[in-house]
Design a protein around this motif. Structure first.
Motif, PDB file in Angstrom:
ATOM      1  N   ASN A   1      -3.877   0.573  17.230  1.00 23.49           N
ATOM      2  CA  ASN A   1      -4.992   1.433  16.796  1.00 23.49           C
ATOM      3  C   ASN A   1      -4.522   2.450  15.765  1.00 23.49           C
ATOM      4  OD1 ASN A   1      -3.461   3.118  18.420  1.00 23.49           O
ATOM      5  ND2 ASN A   1      -5.198   3.945  19.570  1.00 23.49           N
ATOM      6  N   SER A   2      -3.418   2.145  15.089  1.00 19.70           N
ATOM      7  CA  SER A   2      -2.850   3.049  14.095  1.00 19.70           C
ATOM      8  C   SER A   2      -3.687   3.079  12.816  1.00 19.70           C
ATOM      9  CB  SER A   2      -1.432   2.595  13.742  1.00 19.70           C
ATOM     10  OG  SER A   2      -1.464   1.330  13.096  1.00 19.70           O
ATOM     11  N   ASP A   3      -3.552   4.169  12.063  1.00 14.96           N
ATOM     12  CA  ASP A   3      -4.201   4.263  10.758  1.00 14.96           C
ATOM     13  C   ASP A   3      -3.802   3.098   9.864  1.00 14.96           C
ATOM     14  OD1 ASP A   3      -5.361   6.622  11.524  1.00 14.96           O
ATOM     15  OD2 ASP A   3      -4.161   7.922  10.234  1.00 14.96           O
ATOM     16  N   ASP A   4      -2.502   2.761   9.873  1.00 17.62           N
ATOM     17  CA  ASP A   4      -1.998   1.696   8.996  1.00 17.62           C
ATOM     18  C   ASP A   4      -2.693   0.366   9.266  1.00 17.62           C
ATOM     19  OD1 ASP A   4      -0.254   3.553   8.002  1.00 17.62           O
ATOM     20  OD2 ASP A   4       1.526   2.297   8.208  1.00 17.62           O
TER      21      ASP A   4
ATOM     22  N   SER B   1       0.618   5.875  13.088  1.00 16.04           N
ATOM     23  CA  SER B   1       1.112   4.788  13.933  1.00 16.04           C
ATOM     24  C   SER B   1       0.781   4.945  15.412  1.00 16.04           C
ATOM     25  CB  SER B   1       2.633   4.641  13.786  1.00 16.04           C
ATOM     26  OG  SER B   1       3.295   5.795  14.265  1.00 16.04           O
ATOM     27  N   TYR B   2       0.494   6.203  15.862  1.00 13.87           N
ATOM     28  CA  TYR B   2       0.344   6.443  17.307  1.00 13.87           C
ATOM     29  C   TYR B   2      -0.658   7.582  17.509  1.00 13.87           C
ATOM     30  CZ  TYR B   2       2.104   7.002  22.176  1.00 13.87           C
ATOM     31  OH  TYR B   2       2.247   7.083  23.537  1.00 13.87           O
TER      32      TYR B   2
ATOM     33  N   HIS C   1      -3.894   4.504   1.187  1.00 15.38           N
ATOM     34  CA  HIS C   1      -3.379   5.827   1.589  1.00 15.38           C
ATOM     35  C   HIS C   1      -1.848   5.807   1.703  1.00 15.38           C
ATOM     36  CE1 HIS C   1      -7.563   6.821   2.098  1.00 15.38           C
ATOM     37  NE2 HIS C   1      -7.701   5.828   2.970  1.00 15.38           N
ATOM     38  N   HIS C   2      -1.296   6.091   2.914  1.00 13.87           N
ATOM     39  CA  HIS C   2       0.165   6.155   3.089  1.00 13.87           C
ATOM     40  C   HIS C   2       0.747   4.853   3.644  1.00 13.87           C
ATOM     41  CE1 HIS C   2      -0.097  10.446   2.413  1.00 13.87           C
ATOM     42  NE2 HIS C   2      -0.866  10.612   3.466  1.00 13.87           N
ATOM     43  N   ALA C   3      -0.052   3.803   3.765  1.00 11.08           N
ATOM     44  CA  ALA C   3       0.357   2.604   4.517  1.00 11.08           C
ATOM     45  C   ALA C   3       1.232   1.671   3.686  1.00 11.08           C
ATOM     46  CB  ALA C   3      -0.876   1.862   5.020  1.00 11.08           C
ATOM     47  N   GLY C   4       2.545   1.858   3.792  1.00 10.52           N
ATOM     48  CA  GLY C   4       3.489   1.061   3.016  1.00 10.52           C
ATOM     49  C   GLY C   4       3.448  -0.417   3.353  1.00 10.52           C
ATOM     50  N   THR C   5       3.356  -0.745   4.645  1.00 16.42           N
ATOM     51  CA  THR C   5       3.286  -2.150   5.049  1.00 16.42           C
ATOM     52  C   THR C   5       2.063  -2.812   4.428  1.00 16.42           C
ATOM     53  OG1 THR C   5       4.255  -1.516   7.160  1.00 16.42           O
ATOM     54  CG2 THR C   5       3.333  -3.722   7.014  1.00 16.42           C
ATOM     55  N   ALA C   6       0.925  -2.126   4.477  1.00 12.15           N
ATOM     56  CA  ALA C   6      -0.302  -2.674   3.909  1.00 12.15           C
ATOM     57  C   ALA C   6      -0.150  -2.909   2.409  1.00 12.15           C
ATOM     58  CB  ALA C   6      -1.473  -1.738   4.192  1.00 12.15           C
ATOM     59  N   MET C   7       0.494  -1.989   1.698  1.00 13.60           N
ATOM     60  CA  MET C   7       0.687  -2.152   0.255  1.00 13.60           C
ATOM     61  C   MET C   7       1.457  -3.429  -0.038  1.00 13.60           C
ATOM     62  SD  MET C   7       0.362  -1.316  -2.905  1.00 13.60           S
ATOM     63  CE  MET C   7      -0.349   0.337  -2.945  1.00 13.60           C
ATOM     64  N   ARG C   8       2.542  -3.654   0.693  1.00 10.56           N
ATOM     65  CA  ARG C   8       3.376  -4.839   0.426  1.00 10.56           C
ATOM     66  C   ARG C   8       2.660  -6.125   0.823  1.00 10.56           C
ATOM     67  NH1 ARG C   8       7.662  -1.174   2.203  1.00 10.56           N
ATOM     68  NH2 ARG C   8       8.391  -0.135   0.315  1.00 10.56           N
ATOM     69  N   PHE C   9       2.098  -6.150   2.034  1.00  9.76           N
ATOM     70  CA  PHE C   9       1.465  -7.372   2.522  1.00  9.76           C
ATOM     71  C   PHE C   9       0.218  -7.725   1.697  1.00  9.76           C
ATOM     72  CE2 PHE C   9       3.127  -7.169   7.211  1.00  9.76           C
ATOM     73  CZ  PHE C   9       4.422  -7.246   6.733  1.00  9.76           C
ATOM     74  N   LEU C  10      -0.569  -6.723   1.345  1.00 10.78           N
ATOM     75  CA  LEU C  10      -1.801  -6.981   0.596  1.00 10.78           C
ATOM     76  C   LEU C  10      -1.514  -7.397  -0.841  1.00 10.78           C
ATOM     77  CD1 LEU C  10      -4.015  -4.056   1.932  1.00 10.78           C
ATOM     78  CD2 LEU C  10      -4.276  -6.491   2.468  1.00 10.78           C
TER      79      LEU C  10
ATOM     80  N   LEU D   1      -4.901  -2.250  -6.169  1.00  8.70           N
ATOM     81  CA  LEU D   1      -4.328  -1.647  -4.964  1.00  8.70           C
ATOM     82  C   LEU D   1      -3.723  -0.299  -5.322  1.00  8.70           C
ATOM     83  CD1 LEU D   1      -2.311  -4.335  -2.951  1.00  8.70           C
ATOM     84  CD2 LEU D   1      -4.421  -3.195  -2.284  1.00  8.70           C
ATOM     85  N   THR D   2      -4.185   0.744  -4.643  1.00  6.30           N
ATOM     86  CA  THR D   2      -3.650   2.081  -4.881  1.00  6.30           C
ATOM     87  C   THR D   2      -3.406   2.769  -3.545  1.00  6.30           C
ATOM     88  OG1 THR D   2      -3.960   4.112  -6.167  1.00  6.30           O
ATOM     89  CG2 THR D   2      -5.929   3.197  -5.083  1.00  6.30           C
ATOM     90  N   GLY D   3      -2.897   4.008  -3.612  1.00 10.37           N
ATOM     91  CA  GLY D   3      -2.606   4.745  -2.388  1.00 10.37           C
ATOM     92  C   GLY D   3      -2.409   6.212  -2.679  1.00 10.37           C
ATOM     93  N   SER D   4      -1.803   6.903  -1.732  1.00  4.48           N
ATOM     94  CA  SER D   4      -1.577   8.341  -1.852  1.00  4.48           C
ATOM     95  C   SER D   4      -0.594   8.642  -2.984  1.00  4.48           C
ATOM     96  CB  SER D   4      -1.008   8.870  -0.541  1.00  4.48           C
ATOM     97  OG  SER D   4       0.279   8.309  -0.316  1.00  4.48           O
TER      98      SER D   4
END
Length: 407
Positions: free
Chosen positions: A45-48, A389-390, A66-75, A89-92
């Motif tokens: 249930n994390s933001d990422d 993450s938590y 946003h801050h989700a590094g895993t999402a940036m790479r996987f997406l 694809l963008t982020g913070s």
């Protein structure tokens, strides 16, 4: 929101249910997008993970992770092979400082069309989804494993699969093996021999429910709590002794700090060993860098020194975690030094109290320092960052008897 934490209690017979692994969830969310007949259970249930899921099911042209590094790479990998779809694809601000060039160049070897909207090598990036027929790619082995996993996750949907050659010493092997194990669970054929990884094409998979194991990185903070306590035990669910997650190395590491782990069904019980005297720790964390912050804070609380190596990927996380640790640990009175890939803490029984810990938009900074409240009152700045993450972290600490108030 800044929180003041203090506690001098003993935790006994407490039980917590920890949210599903963010690492497993994000991999399975991408696989579910490729194979919609997969059903997922116990997801994070994390933001990422929420950001990742929203991006995969949405139709926006500009996707902000946003801050989700895993999402940036996987997406990045996912949209590169999503034929006919064009996205940005963008982020913070911090995300736009985190490198993506190595992954982009690997995808370009396969024929992907990706361009930079601002600075070359960094997000935001524009991706025009293509049909990929090339199947061979080479990249450096000592990069974030998320770059490697991103390629492996899309590989079975490529017309000719993927043969990935890694040059040099491989970083974070457990995370690569986690990705391959999840593919194998779907009867997707893979091989990992030396520095060569192969994933064979598979256009369809059988209908299946995939249950996510709880997050070992999140469990690390409770290992720390038990280590810093006088006489405590905490049970956590749901965990497997044969885990795919590299951070399950916590069991062996924290045994060196007086914490015994008992496996029973899908539950682990953490027990503080009486009269245990910990010694200086020397650990190579190349495979488990995400637990470095927790470990060094535990060592400070125990009054022991440590030398942690294999930490080069920490410099490109939500913050430069090595420098952040140096600054915040120094505030607490620690004698600490860092290099580009290591950290050394001198043993000391002194900890300054009522220190404000800056979190640098980094969830792990907030949670790693929280167990120190067993030793001295401590203030965590921007405590809401744990939602990355938590999200339930502070409520779970209150349930264990921590006194937490807004400062």
């Amino acid at each position: 929101m800044d929180l003041l934490l203090h506690s001098q209690f003993t935790i006994r017979n407490s039980q917590l249910s920890i949210t599903g692994s963010k690492s497993e969830t994000n991999r399975l969310l991408l696989l579910q997008a490729l194979y919609p007949n997969i059903t997922l259970a116990n997801t994070s249930n994390s933001d990422d993970s929420e950001v990742m899921q929203k991006a995969l099911i949405g139709n926006e042209e500009v996707i902000d992770i946003h801050h989700a590094g895993t999402a940036m790479r996987f997406l990045t990998a996912y949209f590169a092979v999503n034929e006919g779809r064009e996205v940005v694809l963008t982020g913070s601000a911090r995300m736009q400082e985190r490198p993506i060039k190595i992954l982009v160049e690997a995808l370009e070897q396969l024929g992907a069309q990706i361009s930079y909207e601002k600075e070359v090598g960094y997000p935001p990036i524009r991706i025009k989804g293509q049909k990929i027929t090339a199947s061979k790619v080479t990249m450096a082995a000592n990069v974030s494993s998320q770059y490697i996993s991103a390629l492996l996750l899309i590989a079975p949907k490529l017309e000719n699969g993927l043969e990935l050659t890694l040059e040099g010493e491989i970083t974070s092997v457990p995370y690569i093996k986690m990705t391959l194990a999840l593919l194998n669970d779907l009867n997707i054929q893979t091989s990992f021999e030396g520095n060569s990884i192969k994933v064979y094409p598979k256009q369809e998979v059988e209908t299946k429910i995939m249950t996510v194991e709880s997050d070992w990185s999140s469990a690390s903070y409770f290992f720390s709590l038990v280590a810093l306590s006088q006489d405590s035990s905490i049970a956590l669910t749901s965990y497997k002794e044969s885990s795919l997650q590299g951070d399950s190395a916590l069991v062996a590491i924290y045994k060196q700090m007086g914490v015994e782990t008992i496996f029973e069904g899908n539950k682990i019980t953490l027990i503080k060993q009486p009269n245990f005297i910990p010694q200086t720790l020397n650990l190579e964390l190349n495979n488990t860098p995400d637990i470095a912050q927790t470990i060094v804070v535990t060592c400070l609380g125990l009054g022991i020194g440590c030398c942690l190596t294999g930490l080069h990927t920490l410099k490109i996380k939500e913050t430069d975690r090595l420098e952040a640790l140096r600054i915040e640990m120094t505030k607490l009175g620690a004698s600490i030094s860092v290099t580009n890939d290591s950290l050394t803490l001198e043993s000391s029984s002194k900890i300054n109290s009522n220190i404000k810990i800056a979190t640098y938009n980094d969830h792990r900074m907030a949670m790693a320092f929280a167990p120190l409240a067993l030793k001295v009152p401590i203030i965590i700045e921007n405590a809401e960052v744990v939602s990355k993450s938590y999200p339930d972290f502070w409520e779970d600490l209150k349930g264990l008897g921590f006194k937490i108030s807004e400062k």
